[in-house]
Scaffold this motif. Structure first.
Motif, mmCIF file in Angstrom:
data_model
loop_
_atom_site.group_PDB
_atom_site.id
_atom_site.type_symbol
_atom_site.label_atom_id
_atom_site.label_comp_id
_atom_site.label_asym_id
_atom_site.label_seq_id
_atom_site.Cartn_x
_atom_site.Cartn_y
_atom_site.Cartn_z
ATOM 1 N N ALA A 54 0.837 -1.196 0.000
ATOM 2 C CA ALA A 54 0.000 0.000 0.000
ATOM 3 C C ALA A 54 0.872 1.247 0.000
ATOM 4 C CB ALA A 54 -0.914 0.010 1.218
ATOM 5 N N ILE A 55 0.417 2.269 -0.723
ATOM 6 C CA ILE A 55 1.054 3.586 -0.680
ATOM 7 C C ILE A 55 0.015 4.563 -0.150
ATOM 8 C CG2 ILE A 55 2.005 5.485 -2.036
ATOM 9 C CD1 ILE A 55 3.339 3.484 -3.830
ATOM 10 N N ASP A 56 0.317 5.180 0.971
ATOM 11 C CA ASP A 56 -0.632 6.061 1.644
ATOM 12 C C ASP A 56 -0.609 7.479 1.070
ATOM 13 O OD1 ASP A 56 -1.641 4.191 3.591
ATOM 14 O OD2 ASP A 56 0.287 4.324 4.607
ATOM 15 N N GLY A 57 -1.745 8.134 1.213
ATOM 16 C CA GLY A 57 -1.822 9.542 0.862
ATOM 17 C C GLY A 57 -2.065 9.843 -0.596
ATOM 18 N N GLY A 58 -2.607 8.898 -1.316
ATOM 19 C CA GLY A 58 -2.901 9.132 -2.731
ATOM 20 C C GLY A 58 -4.132 8.367 -3.155
ATOM 21 N N PHE A 59 -4.626 8.711 -4.334
ATOM 22 C CA PHE A 59 -5.761 8.001 -4.911
ATOM 23 C C PHE A 59 -5.255 7.115 -6.058
ATOM 24 C CE2 PHE A 59 -9.002 11.518 -3.567
ATOM 25 C CZ PHE A 59 -8.828 11.161 -2.241
ATOM 26 N N HIS A 60 -6.095 6.851 -7.018
ATOM 27 C CA HIS A 60 -5.810 5.906 -8.087
ATOM 28 C C HIS A 60 -4.527 6.250 -8.856
ATOM 29 C CE1 HIS A 60 -6.681 2.867 -11.058
ATOM 30 N NE2 HIS A 60 -6.838 3.753 -12.029
ATOM 31 N N PHE A 61 -4.313 7.520 -9.154
ATOM 32 C CA PHE A 61 -3.104 7.934 -9.868
ATOM 33 C C PHE A 61 -1.968 8.126 -8.856
ATOM 34 C CE2 PHE A 61 -6.235 8.897 -13.102
ATOM 35 C CZ PHE A 61 -5.569 8.635 -14.298
ATOM 36 N N ILE A 62 -1.500 7.025 -8.306
ATOM 37 C CA ILE A 62 -0.503 7.056 -7.230
ATOM 38 C C ILE A 62 0.770 7.750 -7.674
ATOM 39 C CG2 ILE A 62 0.756 5.673 -5.541
ATOM 40 C CD1 ILE A 62 -1.073 3.345 -6.175
ATOM 41 N N MET A 63 1.205 7.485 -8.887
ATOM 42 C CA MET A 63 2.483 8.032 -9.355
ATOM 43 C C MET A 63 2.444 9.553 -9.481
ATOM 44 S SD MET A 63 0.372 6.994 -11.847
ATOM 45 C CE MET A 63 0.815 5.293 -12.125
ATOM 46 N N ASP A 84 0.152 11.463 -7.433
ATOM 47 C CA ASP A 84 -0.142 11.968 -6.087
ATOM 48 C C ASP A 84 1.025 11.800 -5.121
ATOM 49 O OD1 ASP A 84 -2.694 12.785 -6.731
ATOM 50 O OD2 ASP A 84 -3.667 10.954 -6.018
ATOM 51 N N GLN A 85 1.735 10.684 -5.228
ATOM 52 C CA GLN A 85 2.845 10.371 -4.317
ATOM 53 C C GLN A 85 4.056 9.896 -5.126
ATOM 54 O OE1 GLN A 85 3.096 10.868 -1.109
ATOM 55 N NE2 GLN A 85 0.995 11.519 -0.720
ATOM 56 N N PRO A 86 4.671 10.792 -5.900
ATOM 57 C CA PRO A 86 5.753 10.364 -6.807
ATOM 58 C C PRO A 86 6.956 9.746 -6.104
ATOM 59 C CG PRO A 86 5.604 12.772 -6.696
ATOM 60 C CD PRO A 86 4.381 12.229 -6.034
ATOM 61 N N ASP A 87 7.349 10.280 -4.952
ATOM 62 C CA ASP A 87 8.532 9.746 -4.271
ATOM 63 C C ASP A 87 8.273 8.349 -3.705
ATOM 64 O OD1 ASP A 87 9.995 12.010 -4.872
ATOM 65 O OD2 ASP A 87 9.567 12.981 -2.959
ATOM 66 N N ALA A 88 7.128 8.176 -3.065
ATOM 67 C CA ALA A 88 6.788 6.864 -2.512
ATOM 68 C C ALA A 88 6.611 5.842 -3.626
ATOM 69 C CB ALA A 88 5.516 6.967 -1.663
ATOM 70 N N PHE A 89 6.008 6.274 -4.728
ATOM 71 C CA PHE A 89 5.826 5.362 -5.843
ATOM 72 C C PHE A 89 7.182 4.994 -6.458
ATOM 73 C CE2 PHE A 89 5.175 4.498 -10.391
ATOM 74 C CZ PHE A 89 4.341 3.387 -10.285
ATOM 75 N N ALA A 90 8.060 5.986 -6.585
ATOM 76 C CA ALA A 90 9.391 5.713 -7.144
ATOM 77 C C ALA A 90 10.167 4.714 -6.283
ATOM 78 C CB ALA A 90 10.179 7.016 -7.281
ATOM 79 N N ALA A 91 10.025 4.831 -4.972
ATOM 80 C CA ALA A 91 10.702 3.893 -4.072
ATOM 81 C C ALA A 91 10.171 2.485 -4.266
ATOM 82 C CB ALA A 91 10.511 4.337 -2.620
ATOM 83 N N ALA A 92 8.865 2.356 -4.482
ATOM 84 C CA ALA A 92 8.265 1.045 -4.717
ATOM 85 C C ALA A 92 8.767 0.440 -6.033
ATOM 86 C CB ALA A 92 6.750 1.147 -4.730
#
Length: 290
Positions: free
Chosen positions: A265-274, A276-284
């Motif tokens: 799970a990536i917190d703090g975003g909706f469907h377009f995770i990349m 809404d949360q680019p850094d967390a998504f990049a880490a994933a």
């Protein structure tokens, strides 16, 4: 006789290269590809009505170390529909992506797909496990229509999918365009991401969008999950407005049959995770590609 055999050999030497040239890789007709960077191959598939630009931040972070094959589905985000203008969209798209992987001799690439692209990546792994190295599914379920109810079947949802497709096609352009900001407010958290996603949808071909929606609503990969041998990571959005425990349970239940699946799970975003949360998504993504 010896001269005759020499003549045949010479003729074969001339004709074989011509025959092989005739077997050159076919140009995709259902999507276009932008190739960037050098290194191990990674295929990136955007979602329903999205532009390949959804991967811009991801591509900037990866292109120095990976060769990226960034797909744009024809008919989405202002692209000419081509063959996607009639008949099914998603199943032929998946087969053509596999043909591209084979034609380009990509060596078991990692495949990352968002939304409809995530479903496509998962289906690709199910149908052609020998052509894929590993898969990351981004905010997508193996059967979208479980969102209507946990026990729903394809047969039960088909009338709804047909009606939704007809409704989408019956809208005037003004009606459709006016509704997209409201739709994207539920799919992206930041105003900038909402505006961008709405722009892509408004520029999409309505027939392609409606048919692809129907395809996804009536396609259930759950019976095939147990047979998938390719490593799969599923990244999904989680936010308090969604009911965090409910979202976790939804993904855990629907991917339960997939051997070795990694759910994140990536917190703090909706469907377009990349977006809404680019850094967390990049880490994933970095963890997935290691």
């Amino acid at each position: 006789m010896f001269k005759f055999l020499k003549t045949l050999a010479a003729l074969a030497a001339m004709l074989i290269p011509l025959a092989l040239a005739g077997q050159a890789a076919a140009t995709p007709t259902r999507f276009t590809v932008e190739v960037r960077g050098k290194g191990p191959d990674v295929v990136l598939i955007p979602g329903l009505a999205s532009s390949r630009a959804v991967w811009d931040d991801t591509a900037k972070r990866l292109e120095g170390r990976y060769r990226l094959h960034i797909i744009q589905v024809n008919g989405f985000a202002g692209q000419t529909p081509g063959p996607n203008a009639s008949g099914p969209v998603v199943a032929p798209l998946i087969e053509e992506i596999d043909a591209y992987i084979r034609d380009q001799k990509l060596d078991h690439p990692a495949v990352i797909g968002h939304s409809m692209g995530g479903y496509s990546a998962l289906a690709l792994a199910a149908a052609h496990p020998g052509d894929v190295g590993k898969v990351m599914v981004v905010d997508a379920l193996p059967f979208f229509s479980v969102l209507f109810g946990p026990g729903v079947t394809v047969a039960q949802v088909e009338p709804q999918a047909t009606a939704f497709k007809a409704q989408m096609l019956a809208m005037s352009k003004a009606q459709f365009d006016a509704g997209q900001p409201q739709v994207m407010a539920r799919l992206a958290k930041t105003p900038a991401a909402q505006a961008l996603a709405a722009q892509w949808a408004i520029a999409s071909d309505r027939q392609v969008m409606a048919q692809a929606t129907y395809d996804i609503m009536t396609s259930d990969l759950r019976p095939q999950l147990a047979a998938i041998t390719v490593p799969v990571t599923v990244v999904y959005a989680r936010d308090p407005v969604m009911g965090e425990g409910r979202v976790d349970a939804l993904y855990k239940e629907n991917y339960a049959a997939l051997p070795g699946v990694k759910l994140q799970a990536i917190d703090g975003g909706f469907h377009f995770i990349m977006l809404d949360q680019p850094d967390a998504f990049a880490a994933a993504v970095e963890a997935f590609l290691k």
